[in-house]
Design a protein around this motif. Structure first.
Motif, PDB file in Angstrom:
ATOM      1  N   MET A 156       0.851  -1.209   0.000  1.00  0.00           N
ATOM      2  CA  MET A 156       0.000   0.000   0.000  1.00  0.00           C
ATOM      3  C   MET A 156       0.878   1.247   0.000  1.00  0.00           C
ATOM      4  SD  MET A 156      -3.282  -0.642   0.134  1.00  0.00           S
ATOM      5  CE  MET A 156      -4.074  -2.217  -0.038  1.00  0.00           C
ATOM      6  N   VAL A 157       1.975   1.205  -0.728  1.00  0.00           N
ATOM      7  CA  VAL A 157       2.892   2.347  -0.723  1.00  0.00           C
ATOM      8  C   VAL A 157       2.523   3.302  -1.854  1.00  0.00           C
ATOM      9  CG1 VAL A 157       4.792   1.070   0.308  1.00  0.00           C
ATOM     10  CG2 VAL A 157       4.571   1.099  -2.150  1.00  0.00           C
ATOM     11  N   GLY A 158       2.799   4.585  -1.636  1.00  0.00           N
ATOM     12  CA  GLY A 158       2.539   5.585  -2.673  1.00  0.00           C
ATOM     13  C   GLY A 158       3.537   5.450  -3.818  1.00  0.00           C
ATOM     14  N   LEU A 159       3.107   5.862  -5.005  1.00  0.00           N
ATOM     15  CA  LEU A 159       3.998   5.860  -6.174  1.00  0.00           C
ATOM     16  C   LEU A 159       4.252   7.300  -6.604  1.00  0.00           C
ATOM     17  CD1 LEU A 159       2.458   2.968  -8.326  1.00  0.00           C
ATOM     18  CD2 LEU A 159       4.590   2.920  -7.058  1.00  0.00           C
ATOM     19  N   ASN A 160       5.500   7.594  -6.895  1.00  0.00           N
ATOM     20  CA  ASN A 160       5.872   8.950  -7.286  1.00  0.00           C
ATOM     21  C   ASN A 160       5.250   9.331  -8.626  1.00  0.00           C
ATOM     22  OD1 ASN A 160       7.290  11.099  -6.333  1.00  0.00           O
ATOM     23  ND2 ASN A 160       9.250  10.032  -6.310  1.00  0.00           N
ATOM     24  N   ASN A 161       4.647  10.523  -8.692  1.00  0.00           N
ATOM     25  CA  ASN A 161       4.157  11.038  -9.982  1.00  0.00           C
ATOM     26  C   ASN A 161       5.316  11.800 -10.618  1.00  0.00           C
ATOM     27  OD1 ASN A 161       2.955  12.337 -12.106  1.00  0.00           O
ATOM     28  ND2 ASN A 161       1.112  12.889 -10.986  1.00  0.00           N
ATOM     29  N   ILE A 162       5.940  11.207 -11.622  1.00  0.00           N
ATOM     30  CA  ILE A 162       7.172  11.793 -12.155  1.00  0.00           C
ATOM     31  C   ILE A 162       6.874  13.003 -13.044  1.00  0.00           C
ATOM     32  CG2 ILE A 162       9.188  11.261 -13.595  1.00  0.00           C
ATOM     33  CD1 ILE A 162       9.075   8.474 -12.253  1.00  0.00           C
ATOM     34  N   LYS A 163       5.748  13.090 -13.628  1.00  0.00           N
ATOM     35  CA  LYS A 163       5.197  14.262 -14.313  1.00  0.00           C
ATOM     36  C   LYS A 163       4.047  13.754 -15.149  1.00  0.00           C
ATOM     37  CE  LYS A 163       5.996  18.472 -16.823  1.00  0.00           C
ATOM     38  NZ  LYS A 163       6.171  18.859 -18.187  1.00  0.00           N
ATOM     39  N   GLU A 164       2.840  14.004 -14.621  1.00  0.00           N
ATOM     40  CA  GLU A 164       1.619  13.558 -15.284  1.00  0.00           C
ATOM     41  C   GLU A 164       1.635  12.057 -15.590  1.00  0.00           C
ATOM     42  OE1 GLU A 164       0.319  16.094 -18.445  1.00  0.00           O
ATOM     43  OE2 GLU A 164       0.951  17.893 -17.400  1.00  0.00           O
ATOM     44  N   THR A 165       2.108  11.282 -14.629  1.00  0.00           N
ATOM     45  CA  THR A 165       2.106   9.821 -14.819  1.00  0.00           C
ATOM     46  C   THR A 165       1.107   9.164 -13.865  1.00  0.00           C
ATOM     47  OG1 THR A 165       3.974   9.635 -13.284  1.00  0.00           O
ATOM     48  CG2 THR A 165       4.492   9.689 -15.629  1.00  0.00           C
ATOM     49  N   ASP A 166       0.105   9.924 -13.406  1.00  0.00           N
ATOM     50  CA  ASP A 166      -0.882   9.323 -12.483  1.00  0.00           C
ATOM     51  C   ASP A 166      -1.685   8.224 -13.165  1.00  0.00           C
ATOM     52  OD1 ASP A 166      -1.874  11.321 -14.069  1.00  0.00           O
ATOM     53  OD2 ASP A 166      -3.371  12.034 -12.663  1.00  0.00           O
ATOM     54  N   PHE A 167      -1.813   8.267 -14.500  1.00  0.00           N
ATOM     55  CA  PHE A 167      -2.555   7.211 -15.212  1.00  0.00           C
ATOM     56  C   PHE A 167      -1.811   5.870 -15.103  1.00  0.00           C
ATOM     57  CE2 PHE A 167       0.439   8.624 -18.385  1.00  0.00           C
ATOM     58  CZ  PHE A 167       0.713   7.512 -19.168  1.00  0.00           C
ATOM     59  N   VAL A 168      -0.459   5.916 -15.039  1.00  0.00           N
ATOM     60  CA  VAL A 168       0.323   4.694 -14.844  1.00  0.00           C
ATOM     61  C   VAL A 168       0.194   4.223 -13.400  1.00  0.00           C
ATOM     62  CG1 VAL A 168       2.658   3.711 -14.860  1.00  0.00           C
ATOM     63  CG2 VAL A 168       1.975   5.286 -16.659  1.00  0.00           C
ATOM     64  N   ASN A 169       0.275   5.181 -12.463  1.00  0.00           N
ATOM     65  CA  ASN A 169       0.238   4.822 -11.036  1.00  0.00           C
ATOM     66  C   ASN A 169      -1.057   4.107 -10.657  1.00  0.00           C
ATOM     67  OD1 ASN A 169       2.690   6.059 -10.915  1.00  0.00           O
ATOM     68  ND2 ASN A 169       2.029   7.848  -9.770  1.00  0.00           N
ATOM     69  N   VAL A 170      -2.208   4.633 -11.134  1.00  0.00           N
ATOM     70  CA  VAL A 170      -3.484   3.999 -10.744  1.00  0.00           C
ATOM     71  C   VAL A 170      -3.613   2.607 -11.372  1.00  0.00           C
ATOM     72  CG1 VAL A 170      -4.745   6.133 -10.278  1.00  0.00           C
ATOM     73  CG2 VAL A 170      -4.780   5.189 -12.585  1.00  0.00           C
ATOM     74  N   THR A 171      -3.063   2.444 -12.580  1.00  0.00           N
ATOM     75  CA  THR A 171      -3.120   1.129 -13.243  1.00  0.00           C
ATOM     76  C   THR A 171      -2.278   0.109 -12.469  1.00  0.00           C
ATOM     77  OG1 THR A 171      -3.327   2.289 -15.349  1.00  0.00           O
ATOM     78  CG2 THR A 171      -2.813  -0.040 -15.457  1.00  0.00           C
ATOM     79  N   ILE A 172      -1.062   0.527 -12.071  1.00  0.00           N
ATOM     80  CA  ILE A 172      -0.188  -0.388 -11.318  1.00  0.00           C
ATOM     81  C   ILE A 172      -0.827  -0.750  -9.982  1.00  0.00           C
ATOM     82  CG2 ILE A 172       2.033  -0.555 -10.115  1.00  0.00           C
ATOM     83  CD1 ILE A 172       3.145   1.314 -12.334  1.00  0.00           C
ATOM     84  N   GLN A 173      -1.351   0.274  -9.271  1.00  0.00           N
ATOM     85  CA  GLN A 173      -1.951   0.007  -7.954  1.00  0.00           C
ATOM     86  C   GLN A 173      -3.131  -0.960  -8.085  1.00  0.00           C
ATOM     87  OE1 GLN A 173      -0.446   0.761  -5.362  1.00  0.00           O
ATOM     88  NE2 GLN A 173       0.207   2.879  -5.183  1.00  0.00           N
ATOM     89  N   SER A 174      -3.912  -0.840  -9.168  1.00  0.00           N
ATOM     90  CA  SER A 174      -5.046  -1.759  -9.376  1.00  0.00           C
ATOM     91  C   SER A 174      -4.544  -3.180  -9.628  1.00  0.00           C
ATOM     92  CB  SER A 174      -5.886  -1.330 -10.579  1.00  0.00           C
ATOM     93  OG  SER A 174      -6.221   0.018 -10.475  1.00  0.00           O
TER      94      SER A 174
END
Length: 561
Positions: free
Chosen positions: A226-244
């Motif tokens: 349940m760790v946060g993922l760094n948003n490297i620059k408008e990469t929140d679409f990758v982060n939510v996919t990985i977390q899912s």
């Protein structure tokens, strides 16, 4: 018999050869110093030839700790970290090379190691030469340097900065420079575990029962997985996919053990596995992870379709990622992979095409009535019907159009629709009209349910001028979604039980205007059945009721066993 003249000619030749040899011997040690840049960058020729031979023998692959490494065109062999020291000796001309490296258990500089500055999430490149060959991390300042021979960047740094402890990022061996001896000390094991997290099969099986929090070096607490993922620059679409995807247990378990994909050479697969292990590791130095190396692999594999600094759609990214991982992982015999085992279902598609369109096409000289690939084509009542089976990894659901008019309070009424209403698209009777590639009426029926069902709500519609977002709220159950009440399902075989109940495990939400806005995700932690809201580095516990109030964009449901 030889004449005197022949004897004298032979002697002269031998003299000439001896002089030439002496000349080359005299000049060869000087070459190392004439071009200082060359001496820093070059490695011993003999070593490179050995590497070439080994590389040809191994087919250019190197396996280490169950993890294969391919650099940017560099392949290196097992003993290469020893090479620097040895080729320095050979270049300076100090007689024979010795392969032996001194090993010590005590090092006076171990108290200078600073774990606060160590970050192994970024690419393993030398900070001076930008090479990924034979890279060491300075354990005092955290910077990466190449080599450890007398003319290497790490050696120079140890003299200039007085930083003496270095770890080889590939072999995980620790050395003290400039002395050059290897340090063996159990106190450094935690650093090795952060550099390359390892899981035994037993640990993987017990992950979902673990309720223990971990503590980062800065004193903050975090939950493994349940760790946060760094948003490297408008990469929140990758982060939510990985977390899912991290909530999909078989997929996660597969990637936590590198032996499962040891045969795979794809950088995307290796980086995804590395990222999975970092997210679920219980001994991290910090409570978040940067998916930097994974993003680099994504940019390369997608030919910059998805890249850092450009917002994209998580549905498109999920679809691309699953298909690419499947293509890289599938075995030649079965053609199956862990991706298809988790997500692949099957649809029966009935397509009706009116014969006037067929007549028009015939007039235009286009006689492709889809004759090949037809399961059943009947031209009754001037309608051509085709039935086909089609595999799917996710199902797209159409939302009803929002109202055009505002109410008295000058605000649009946000309509609500139950999930079961929009699932009727797959009952085998509801007709969906499509325009491309030609006008047709489609009916869909689910013939095989996957273990994990991905649904996505089509919120965004593009026209020639702009993108519109449909704000309709979808009411869905968080637990016990019973599909058989709403869509006809295939009868199970004799010894099997019909599994049609699903529980939500991940819900991706879009906030803000279309084209802008941001993504966040609600995920469930299985060990305590608690829900967490995650947006990049922010992770907070939330109520299940809050999950159902959001503008759902993509959901993953897990089949009840």
């Amino acid at each position: 018999m030889k004449t005197k003249r022949e004897d004298s000619e032979n002697a002269a030749d031998e003299d000439g050869v001896a002089k030439r040899q002496k000349l080359t011997e005299d000049s060869s040690p000087q070459l190392a110093f004439e071009n200082p840049i060359l001496s820093l960058a070059s490695y011993d020729d003999d070593e490179e030839e050995e590497d070439e031979a080994r590389r040809d023998g191994n087919g250019g692959k190197h396996v280490n700790n169950g993890r294969k490494e391919e650099g940017n065109g560099h392949n290196y062999s097992e003993d290469e970290d020893d090479d620097d020291e040895e080729d320095e000796e050979s270049r300076v001309g100090q007689g024979k090379r010795s392969r032996a490296i001194e090993v010590r258990r005590d090092c006076p500089y171990l108290d200078t190691v600073n774990r606060q500055v160590l970050d192994f999430d970024f690419e393993k490149f030398c900070s001076v030469s930008l090479s990924n060959l034979n890279v060491y991390a300075c354990l005092v300042c955290g910077k990466y340097y190449q080599g450890r021979g007398q003319k290497s960047h790490a050696y120079t740094h140890s003299l200039e900065a007085g930083h003496h402890v270095y770890i080889n990022l590939r072999t995980e061996k620790v050395y003290c420079l400039p002395d050059g001896y290897e340090v063996i000390d159990p106190s450094l094991d935690d650093i090795r575990h952060v550099l390359n997290p390892r899981f035994s099969r037993e640990q993987v099986e017990h992950l979902d029962r673990n309720r223990q929090w971990s503590r980062a070096l800065d004193g903050s607490d975090y939950l493994p997985g349940m760790v946060g993922l760094n948003n490297i620059k408008e990469t929140d679409f990758v982060n939510v996919t990985i977390q899912s995807l991290m909530r999909v247990t078989p997929l996660r378990n597969f990637f936590l053990i590198p032996q499962n994909y040891i045969h795979c050479k794809s950088q995307l697969v290796l980086r995804f596995g590395e990222l999975t292990r970092k997210i679920w590791h219980a001994r991290n130095f910090k409570g978040q992870v940067s998916p930097h190396e994974f993003l680099q692999a994504v940019m390369k594999a997608s030919k910059k379709r998805f890249r850092i600094g450009a917002q994209s759609d998580p549905v498109e990214f999920m679809s691309w990622l699953l298909n690419t991982l499947h293509g890289d992982l599938k075995s030649l015999k079965k053609g199956s992979s862990i991706i298809h085992q988790c997500f692949q279902g099957e649809l029966e598609v009935v397509k009706e095409i009116h014969s006037k369109h067929i007549a028009e096409k015939k007039e235009n000289g286009d006689n492709q009535n889809n004759e090949n690939g037809d399961d059943g084509g009947t031209e009754a009542d001037k309608v051509m019907t085709e039935t086909s089976k089609m595999p799917f990894l996710m199902l797209g659901l159409d939302l009803p159009p929002p109202p055009l008019f505002k109410d008295i309070m000058e605000k649009n009424i946000i309509p609500q629709v139950p999930l079961f209403n929009i699932l009727k698209k797959f009952d085998g009777e509801t007709v969906t009209e499509v325009v491309r590639p030609r006008i047709a009426r489609m009916r869909y029926r689910v013939t095989k349910l996957p273990q994990y069902l991905i649904l996505h709500m089509r919120r965004f519609t593009k026209n020639n001028f702009f993108v519109e977002k449909n704000p309709t709220l979808v009411n869905f159950p968080v637990k016990n979604l019973e599909l058989k009440d709403y869509i006809p399902l295939p009868a199970p075989s004799d010894n099997e039980k019909l599994r049609s109940k699903y529980d939500l495990i991940a819900n991706i939400v879009h906030d803000g205007k279309p084209g802008e806005g941001s993504y966040r995700v609600f995920v469930q932690r299985k060990s305590e059945e608690l829900w967490y809201e995650m947006q990049d580095l922010h992770v907070s516990e939330t109520l299940p009721q809050m999950v159902a109030l959001s503008e759902a964009y993509m959901q993953i449901y897990e089949q009840q066993q």
